[in-house]
Design a protein around this motif. Structure first.
Motif, PDB file in Angstrom:
ATOM      1  N   ASP A  47       2.230   3.204  -7.154  1.00  0.00           N
ATOM      2  CA  ASP A  47       2.362   2.471  -8.416  1.00  0.00           C
ATOM      3  C   ASP A  47       1.362   1.317  -8.374  1.00  0.00           C
ATOM      4  O   ASP A  47       1.692   0.186  -8.009  1.00  0.00           O
ATOM      5  N   THR A  48       0.109   1.616  -8.717  1.00  0.00           N
ATOM      6  CA  THR A  48      -0.992   0.675  -8.513  1.00  0.00           C
ATOM      7  C   THR A  48      -0.786  -0.673  -9.197  1.00  0.00           C
ATOM      8  O   THR A  48      -1.132  -1.714  -8.636  1.00  0.00           O
ATOM      9  N   GLN A  49      -0.218  -0.653 -10.403  1.00  0.00           N
ATOM     10  CA  GLN A  49      -0.036  -1.905 -11.138  1.00  0.00           C
ATOM     11  C   GLN A  49       0.961  -2.817 -10.444  1.00  0.00           C
ATOM     12  O   GLN A  49       0.707  -4.024 -10.265  1.00  0.00           O
ATOM     13  N   SER A  50       2.083  -2.257 -10.013  1.00  0.00           N
ATOM     14  CA  SER A  50       3.101  -3.050  -9.307  1.00  0.00           C
ATOM     15  C   SER A  50       2.562  -3.542  -7.968  1.00  0.00           C
ATOM     16  O   SER A  50       2.830  -4.682  -7.558  1.00  0.00           O
ATOM     17  N   PHE A  51       1.804  -2.681  -7.303  1.00  0.00           N
ATOM     18  CA  PHE A  51       1.241  -3.044  -6.009  1.00  0.00           C
ATOM     19  C   PHE A  51       0.261  -4.204  -6.156  1.00  0.00           C
ATOM     20  O   PHE A  51       0.252  -5.143  -5.343  1.00  0.00           O
ATOM     21  N   LYS A  52      -0.570  -4.168  -7.213  1.00  0.00           N
ATOM     22  CA  LYS A  52      -1.520  -5.243  -7.461  1.00  0.00           C
ATOM     23  C   LYS A  52      -0.803  -6.560  -7.742  1.00  0.00           C
ATOM     24  O   LYS A  52      -1.168  -7.614  -7.201  1.00  0.00           O
ATOM     25  N   SER A  88      -6.276  -0.035  -3.505  1.00  0.00           N
ATOM     26  CA  SER A  88      -7.204  -1.129  -3.165  1.00  0.00           C
ATOM     27  C   SER A  88      -8.296  -1.253  -4.221  1.00  0.00           C
ATOM     28  O   SER A  88      -8.719  -2.356  -4.567  1.00  0.00           O
ATOM     29  N   GLY A  89      -8.765  -0.112  -4.728  1.00  0.00           N
ATOM     30  CA  GLY A  89      -9.760  -0.142  -5.791  1.00  0.00           C
ATOM     31  C   GLY A  89      -9.194  -0.738  -7.069  1.00  0.00           C
ATOM     32  O   GLY A  89      -9.889  -1.470  -7.784  1.00  0.00           O
ATOM     33  N   TYR A  90      -7.939  -0.450  -7.330  1.00  0.00           N
ATOM     34  CA  TYR A  90      -7.266  -0.993  -8.515  1.00  0.00           C
ATOM     35  C   TYR A  90      -7.092  -2.504  -8.395  1.00  0.00           C
ATOM     36  O   TYR A  90      -7.293  -3.253  -9.363  1.00  0.00           O
ATOM     37  N   ALA A  91      -6.715  -2.957  -7.208  1.00  0.00           N
ATOM     38  CA  ALA A  91      -6.410  -4.379  -7.000  1.00  0.00           C
ATOM     39  C   ALA A  91      -7.646  -5.236  -6.744  1.00  0.00           C
ATOM     40  O   ALA A  91      -7.716  -6.388  -7.192  1.00  0.00           O
ATOM     41  N   PHE A  92      -8.631  -4.686  -6.021  1.00  0.00           N
ATOM     42  CA  PHE A  92      -9.772  -5.508  -5.590  1.00  0.00           C
ATOM     43  C   PHE A  92     -11.124  -5.012  -6.112  1.00  0.00           C
ATOM     44  O   PHE A  92     -12.148  -5.621  -5.807  1.00  0.00           O
ATOM     45  N   GLY A  93     -11.132  -3.924  -6.872  1.00  0.00           N
ATOM     46  CA  GLY A  93     -12.387  -3.377  -7.351  1.00  0.00           C
ATOM     47  C   GLY A  93     -12.998  -2.408  -6.349  1.00  0.00           C
ATOM     48  O   GLY A  93     -12.533  -2.298  -5.208  1.00  0.00           O
ATOM     49  N   THR A  94     -14.038  -1.724  -6.768  1.00  0.00           N
ATOM     50  CA  THR A  94     -14.663  -0.694  -5.920  1.00  0.00           C
ATOM     51  C   THR A  94     -15.134  -1.245  -4.582  1.00  0.00           C
ATOM     52  O   THR A  94     -14.770  -0.737  -3.518  1.00  0.00           O
ATOM     53  N   TRP A  95     -15.933  -2.308  -4.622  1.00  0.00           N
ATOM     54  CA  TRP A  95     -16.544  -2.828  -3.390  1.00  0.00           C
ATOM     55  C   TRP A  95     -15.574  -3.674  -2.581  1.00  0.00           C
ATOM     56  O   TRP A  95     -15.586  -3.633  -1.339  1.00  0.00           O
ATOM     57  N   GLY A  96     -14.724  -4.434  -3.267  1.00  0.00           N
ATOM     58  CA  GLY A  96     -13.713  -5.211  -2.546  1.00  0.00           C
ATOM     59  C   GLY A  96     -12.732  -4.305  -1.827  1.00  0.00           C
ATOM     60  O   GLY A  96     -12.359  -4.545  -0.670  1.00  0.00           O
ATOM     61  N   GLY A  97     -12.320  -3.249  -2.514  1.00  0.00           N
ATOM     62  CA  GLY A  97     -11.407  -2.282  -1.895  1.00  0.00           C
ATOM     63  C   GLY A  97     -12.039  -1.597  -0.705  1.00  0.00           C
ATOM     64  O   GLY A  97     -11.403  -1.402   0.336  1.00  0.00           O
TER      65      GLY A  97
END
Length: 236
Positions: A47-52, A88-97
């Motif tokens: 659940d990417t949104q909740s995780f973020k 991680s891509g959802y929360a921090f973006g492609t490169w941050g993840g």
């Protein structure tokens, strides 16, 4: 068993009992963790949104928390890697993840190496049977070791963390191992972080296309790897 001794370090007989108890305790711990929190964590991470939102509650420490989760996931396989990479891509973006996943994987792999070298082959055999070991024994061949590591960690679908456990029992160069594997893991990780980043930006069609394409490539690579591995083991 004699052939196996060429590839792994057999600990002294007096220490086998201690190693067996430690390995059994760790195995039981891993099973308990999976049955009690593994499935829940997988659902939570998926659940990417909740995780973020949960990560953001830690503010400046969100990246540190994620790295620790990733390291834990690398050592204790109670959470699949892909949902965590997408999250991680959802929360921090492609490169941050990508950066955080790579750092967490490195730290987790470091823990695997320390455990495997301290506890020896008895510990590794708790997670990996002789058949699995035999399929990966090419790592003992110094002539093609670098090429094998690069290909193995580059293609999707291969049991990368299992190989980390096995490699740790050899006399291979660890600095070289970490450099090669960290670089070669990037394509596999970044496809997931791109997917997560596109979901966050509501580009669902593109995210699905990336996920589907990666899945197809993984299936093809896994099939080729299995065919090559079986053929190589038959020759030996």
């Amino acid at each position: 068993m004699k052939a196996l001794k060429k590839y792994i370090k057999i600990p002294p007989k007096k220490t086998l009992a201690v190693y067996s108890v430690c390995a059994a305790a760790l195995l039981i711990l891993f099973i308990v963790l999976y049955l009690t929190i593994g499935k829940t964590l997988t659902e939570f991470v998926s659940d990417t949104q909740s995780f973020k939102l949960w990560l953001e509650s830690y503010k400046n420490l969100s990246g540190v928390i994620f790295v620790l989760i990733r390291a834990f996931q690398t050592v204790v396989k109670i959470i699949p890697a892909e949902p965590l990479e997408i999250a991680s891509g959802y929360a921090f973006g492609t490169w941050g993840g990508l950066a955080l996943c790579s750092l967490g994987t490195f730290l987790g792999s470091l823990v695997i190496v320390v455990l495997s070298r301290k506890l020896g082959s008895k510990f590794v055999n708790t997670f990996i049977n002789e058949e699995q070991f035999g399929k990966l024994k090419l790592i003992s061949n110094q002539k093609n070791q670098r090429l094998f590591l690069a290909i193995f960690y580059l293609i999707p679908g291969t049991p990368k963390d299992i190989l980390t456990y096995i490699y740790a029992t050899t006399k291979g160069n660890l600095a070289e191992f970490f450099i090669i594997t960290t670089i070669c893991r990037i394509p596999s990780i970044i496809t997931s972080t791109i997917c997560g980043s596109q979901i966050e930006q509501h580009n669902i069609k593109l995210a699905v296309a990336i996920f589907a394409g990666t899945a197809v490539i993984s299936l093809i690579c896994t099939a080729f790897y299995k065919k090559y591995s079986d053929a190589k083991n038959k020759k030996q």
